[in-house]
Scaffold this active site. Structure first.
Site, short mmCIF file in Angstrom:
data_model
loop_
_atom_site.label_atom_id
_atom_site.label_comp_id
_atom_site.label_asym_id
_atom_site.label_seq_id
_atom_site.Cartn_x
_atom_site.Cartn_y
_atom_site.Cartn_z
N GLU A 269 7.06 2.18 2.45
CA GLU A 269 7.17 3.60 2.11
C GLU A 269 6.57 4.55 3.13
O GLU A 269 6.13 5.65 2.76
CB GLU A 269 6.49 3.82 0.75
CG GLU A 269 4.94 3.68 0.75
CD GLU A 269 4.42 2.30 0.36
OE1 GLU A 269 5.17 1.32 0.50
OE2 GLU A 269 3.25 2.21 -0.09
N ASN A 270 6.54 4.22 4.43
CA ASN A 270 5.98 5.11 5.45
C ASN A 270 6.41 6.55 5.23
O ASN A 270 7.58 6.81 4.94
CB ASN A 270 6.45 4.67 6.83
CG ASN A 270 6.38 3.19 7.00
OD1 ASN A 270 5.31 2.61 6.89
ND2 ASN A 270 7.52 2.55 7.23
N GLU A 303 10.45 2.92 -3.15
CA GLU A 303 9.85 3.49 -1.93
C GLU A 303 9.84 5.01 -2.00
O GLU A 303 8.89 5.66 -1.59
CB GLU A 303 10.59 3.01 -0.67
CG GLU A 303 10.73 1.50 -0.52
CD GLU A 303 9.46 0.71 -0.74
OE1 GLU A 303 8.35 1.23 -0.48
OE2 GLU A 303 9.56 -0.45 -1.19
N HIS A 306 7.02 6.24 -4.16
CA HIS A 306 5.72 6.16 -3.49
C HIS A 306 5.33 7.47 -2.81
O HIS A 306 4.15 7.70 -2.54
CB HIS A 306 5.74 5.06 -2.42
CG HIS A 306 5.27 3.72 -2.89
ND1 HIS A 306 4.16 3.53 -3.69
CD2 HIS A 306 5.75 2.47 -2.63
CE1 HIS A 306 3.99 2.23 -3.91
NE2 HIS A 306 4.94 1.56 -3.29
N1 B3K Z 1 3.88 -1.12 0.08
C1 B3K Z 1 4.77 -2.09 0.63
C2 B3K Z 1 4.20 -3.46 0.71
C3 B3K Z 1 3.43 -3.74 1.95
C4 B3K Z 1 3.08 -5.20 2.03
C5 B3K Z 1 2.17 -5.47 3.14
N2 B3K Z 1 1.89 -6.87 3.33
C6 B3K Z 1 6.04 -2.17 -0.12
C7 B3K Z 1 6.04 -1.61 -1.48
O1 B3K Z 1 5.39 -2.09 -2.38
O2 B3K Z 1 6.66 -0.61 -1.67
ZN ZN Z 2 5.31 -0.43 -3.56
#
Ligand code: B3K
Ligand code: ZN
Length: 882
Positions: A269-270, A303, A306
């Site tokens: 989710e950058n 995503e 998030h």
């Molecule tokens: N936040 C990321 C997961 C990152 C995992 C790093 N080893 C994907 C998600 O849950 O949306």
């Molecule tokens: Zn997530």
């Protein structure tokens, strides 16, 4: 097995950062092997920590070129570099740090930090990957505004992306060019992203509720440009849903998604620049199954959600991971329920939780939803953090009801916008919005293990009372021997003989809802508690844990007649399905007992009648399809103290054949009645029909009659969508029709050899083939040109599917599959520790196997333990050793 940096990190040791970051300017000069990263970071000392502390930055696998403070280059004696840190002892309270490092993306096979996927550059920073890019306080409670200049060859990398908005672009010497991106929102480094490549884009726009236009862009390699429509539609639907249901609006002017082939998990989710595993974004009717379409819808939404639950409000430290993941999974589950059939969505989610998360909670890596220690945080992206975390949020939502829950989430987002917070902050917002006391409820976050509820009912005809007594007990887990009673919401109804819900008037015990309602949520708080319902005119059948109101195991001494009653009449769709599952489990357990006593197992005729009844009950295709599926082998295994792997496999197959025989005309009819004509649509109504048709056809294929085989072959050769083609391929390959199976596999390979995602399905179908040659086939397929150990999707499709879904072969008593998995894990650990430590899971679950298999599994674990291991694998193996 021990590397020297396997330190355990404890939640109790948390301290705020010694320095805060005002702003970060990064310059990437991209080359496959010698990428230079310059950073310019303004630091301020944090008033909440002692004066005079040194500056300690994370950094790993970096070649330090230079370091300067406020423009003055430091000499080597003014700082220390260790394998994990850059330490500068004497720094002022406010200063600008400039560093330059060199990194080698082309040799980065861990797929964490900056790496190459095909011909593109991309990043993955969560949880602690940013430290593989440059020296930085790589922790989520350090939030800053980032500006990123990306420089690369113009021909090979015409597209240069990072977070936020593009503010400048231009050409440079030597055919190089640059784009500078600025992200106005403060963010932790784990949300940083960069992509460079020869990509094409699908564009759209979304107008937010306040009338702002947001540019939506999906960037893919040119051959995938026809596969973006569904993800785009899902993104727009998610944006709308989050506005309507949570009042959350998107904040930047642009939202980008990039699809990459080599990715450790589903997506990331950058901020403003999501990076996706291509399997979670690309779909076309002829290449992706209904399941893939639905998964894409769910992951795109996850995503996107998030952006608020994770990015705007983030985690203080990684122990709080479920704060963003549990909440966001809850949000994406509700979204998918709204977009599709809600009861089916709940059934799917619970089936997964009960099969896989319950097993995790009972295994050696069991941990609380908020762990209190870890060695490698990557090991904690688990079903417990995600799925059980979501169940906790669901319980809170159910305790509050929709209006108060919305009030609570509004309060949470308003109070903590721009902050890095804890699970307590989330629950406090919910408590403040509702006035509910969550003190005892907080134990759900700190106690591992699945609570067991034992329920008994007593009807008193004279007093017209029904008494429900509920006992709760959570079994000890590896790190926690003692467990305290939890606050558990148990939603119940009482059915009369006609199958209607009786009005519930509670005289003893606490419950949500109104007196007289058809169902109530009982608040179980004690180790044992009795709830008394008044005015009950006849002995009822209790419907317990409606909608799966809490992530627990529940036992009640149901008679077969009571389960049949619930299966036919329960007003709660989930419990109607669950009653069917309980009946089937009882029947299959009886067969296993016969099998083990050397008798020919026979399926209880009551189950056959019940299944026959389903066809006459006028159920929606979506529900009928779910109800026809027998519990899977993995869930059946959960029902035994010592797992009879072979007996479960044999008996389930016999049961399927028996049902196919007894219900052949109903099944035939359903296959015919649920054929669709017209263009493929990934909508709930059509998905349900395809699923029902394919489930019925797979029953018929259990008998392998000529007609059934011919129909599958026809479907395989004429299907215009992957759901039907794939279902037919599976039916043929999993049958004993070797010739047809071979022909279908060859034709499929010929048709799809250039499509990596479809070839993943080709690997999966073979890896799950329950025939005795499976291991040999998997090994041979590892030599196939389309397979690569470096690509996680390939490893998952072939090795994971074999070890997790082909149980009868994986647990073959010769132990050869255990050995095989250990070999693969050891080879992979040197390349990609995250994938290795996840892949090993089935080998860690020896506790419920018979002693021979236990010993074989432990031998392999010990062999792995004897090698030099990554932190990731070390942590899992040391927990799993006997
Ligand atoms: N936040 C990321 C997961 C990152 C995992 C790093 N080893 C994907 C998600 O849950 O949306
Ligand atoms: Zn997530």
């Amino acid at each position: 097995m021990s590397a020297d940096n396997n330190d355990v990190i404890y939640l109790k040791d948390y301290l705020p950062p010694a320095f805060l970051v005002q702003s970060v300017d990064l310059v990437f000069d991209l080359y496959p092997h010698e990428t230079r990263v310059q950073s310019r970071i303004s630091f301020n000392r944090n008033a909440h920590r002692d004066a005079g502390l040194p500056l300690e930055l994370h950094g790993s696998e970096l070649k330090l070129i230079s370091v300067a403070i406020d423009g003055a280059v430091l000499s080597a004696d003014q700082y220390q570099v260790t394998g994990e840190q850059l330490i500068i002892p004497n720094v002022p309270d406010q200063f600008v740090l400039e560093t330059e490092v060199e990194i080698d993306p082309a040799n980065n096979t861990s797929l964490e930090g900056l790496y190459r996927s095909n011909t593109m550059f991309c990043t993955q920073c969560e949880a602690e990957g940013f430290r593989k890019i440059t020296y930085y306080p790589d922790r989520p409670d350090v939030m800053a505004a980032f500006t990123t200049k990306v420089i690369a060859d113009k021909t090979e990398y015409p597209v240069l992306l990072s977070n936020g908005n593009p503010i400048e672009k231009g050409d440079l010497d030597n055919n190089r060019h640059f784009v500078t991106w600025q992200d106005p929102f403060d963010k932790p480094a784990y949300l940083f992203a960069l992509v460079a490549g020869d990509l094409q884009v699908v564009k759209d726009t979304f107008t937010t509720m306040s009338g702002r236009n947001v540019a939506l862009e999906i960037w893919v390699e040119p051959e995938n440009i026809t596969k973006c429509d569904h993800a785009m539609a899902s993104l727009k639907a998610s944006m709308k849903w989050d506005e309507e249901v949570y009042g959350r609006e998107y904040d930047l002017d642009i939202y980008m998604i990039v699809a990459v082939n080599d990715f450790n998990m589903g997506a990331m989710e950058n901020k403003g620049l999501n990076i996706f595993n291509s399997s979670c974004v690309l779909a076309r009717p002829d290449t992706a199954t209904d399941g893939a379409f639905q998964r894409i819808e769910g992951v795109v939404a996850h995503e996107y959600f998030h952006n608020w639950s994770g990015n705007r409000v983030t985690c203080r430290d990684w122990f709080q991971l479920s704060l963003k993941e549990g909440f966001t999974v809850y949000r994406d589950q509700c979204f998918s329920a709204d977009m599709n059939d809600a009861a089916v969505k709940r059934i799917e989610d619970v089936a997964m939780l009960r099969t896989a998360q319950f097993a995790e909670d009972a295994g050696p890596t069991a941990h609380p939803v908020r762990p209190d220690h870890f060695i490698e945080i990557s090991n904690f992206y688990t079903l417990t953090i995600y799925e059980k975390g979501s169940e906790i949020v669901r319980m809170i939502a159910n305790l509050l009801g929709p209006d108060l829950f919305r009030k609570g989430s509004d309060l949470y987002f308003e109070r903590h916008d721009g902050q890095a917070v804890t699970v307590e902050d989330f629950v406090a917002a919910m408590a403040d919005a509702s006035g509910i006391d969550f003190t005892q409820f907080m134990r759900w976050y700190s106690q591992a293990g699945t609570p067991q509820l034992t329920v008994s009912g007593e009807y008193d005809a004279a007093d017209k009372q029904y008494k429900l007594t509920i006992k709760q007990q959570t079994p000890p887990t590896k790190d926690q021997a003692e467990k305290l009673p939890l606050h558990i919401p148990v939603k119940v109804g009482l059915l009369n003989a006609a199958g209607d819900d009786l009005p519930l008037n509670l005289s003893t015990g606490e419950a949500s809802g109104e007196q007289g309602d058809g169902d109530r949520v009982l608040h179980l708080r004690e180790a044992e508690q009795t709830f008394i319902f008044e005015g009950i005119e006849e002995a009822p059948v209790p419907s317990l844990l409606r909608g799966f109101s809490a992530p627990v195991k529940l036992s009640f001494g149901y008679s077969q007649a009571q389960l049949l009653h619930l299966m036919r009449h329960d007003s709660d769709g989930f419990n109607r399905w669950d009653a069917g599952q309980r009946l089937a489990i009882d029947a299959l357990k009886a067969m296993v007992a016969q099998f083990e006593a050397g008798q020919m197992p026979e399926l209880d005729s009551a189950l056959i009648d019940a299944y026959k009844g389903l066809f006459a009950a006028g159920l929606e295709p979506a529900i009928l399809a779910e109800m026809l599926v027998l519990p899977g082998e993995a869930y059946l295994a959960e029902q035994f103290d010592v797992v009879p792997v072979d007996a479960i496999h044999a008996c389930r197959n016999i049961a399927r054949k028996t049902l196919a025989q007894a219900l052949s005309s109903e099944l035939e009819q359903a296959v015919v009645a649920n054929q669709l004509s017209g263009e493929y649509r990934p909508v709930a109504e059509d998905i349900a029909k395809r699923r029902l048709k394919n489930i019925c056809q797979s029953y018929l294929m259990a008998l392998e009659t000529e007609a059934a085989v011919e129909r599958s072959w026809q479907q395989f050769t004429t299907a215009d969508n992957m759901t039907d083609q794939h279902a037919a391929l599976t039916a043929l390959v999993h049958s004993k029709q070797d010739e047809k199976a071979k022909a279908a596999l060859e034709s499929f390979e010929q048709q799809w050899k250039d499509d990596a995602l479809v070839m993943d399905q080709w690997f999966q179908v073979q890896a799950s083939r329950p025939h005795p040659d499976a291991l040999a086939r998997v090994k041979a397929l590892m030599e196939h040109p389309a397979f690569s150990l470096k690509n996680p999707n390939k490893v998952r499709s072939l090795v994971s599917v074999y070890c997790n879904q082909n149980r009868v072969n994986f647990h073959s008593i010769d132990g050869l599959s255990y050995q095989f998995l250990a070999d693969v894990v050891l080879e992979l650990d040197a390349m990609n520790p995250q994938i290795a430590s996840r892949l090993i899971t089935p080998l860690t679950r020896w506790q419920k196997m018979d002693s021979k298999r236990q010993q074989l599994m432990q031998t392999e674990l010990k062999r792995i333990a004897a090698a030099e291991l990554s932190k990731d694998l070390f942590e899992v193996v040391q927990k799993a050793l006997p």
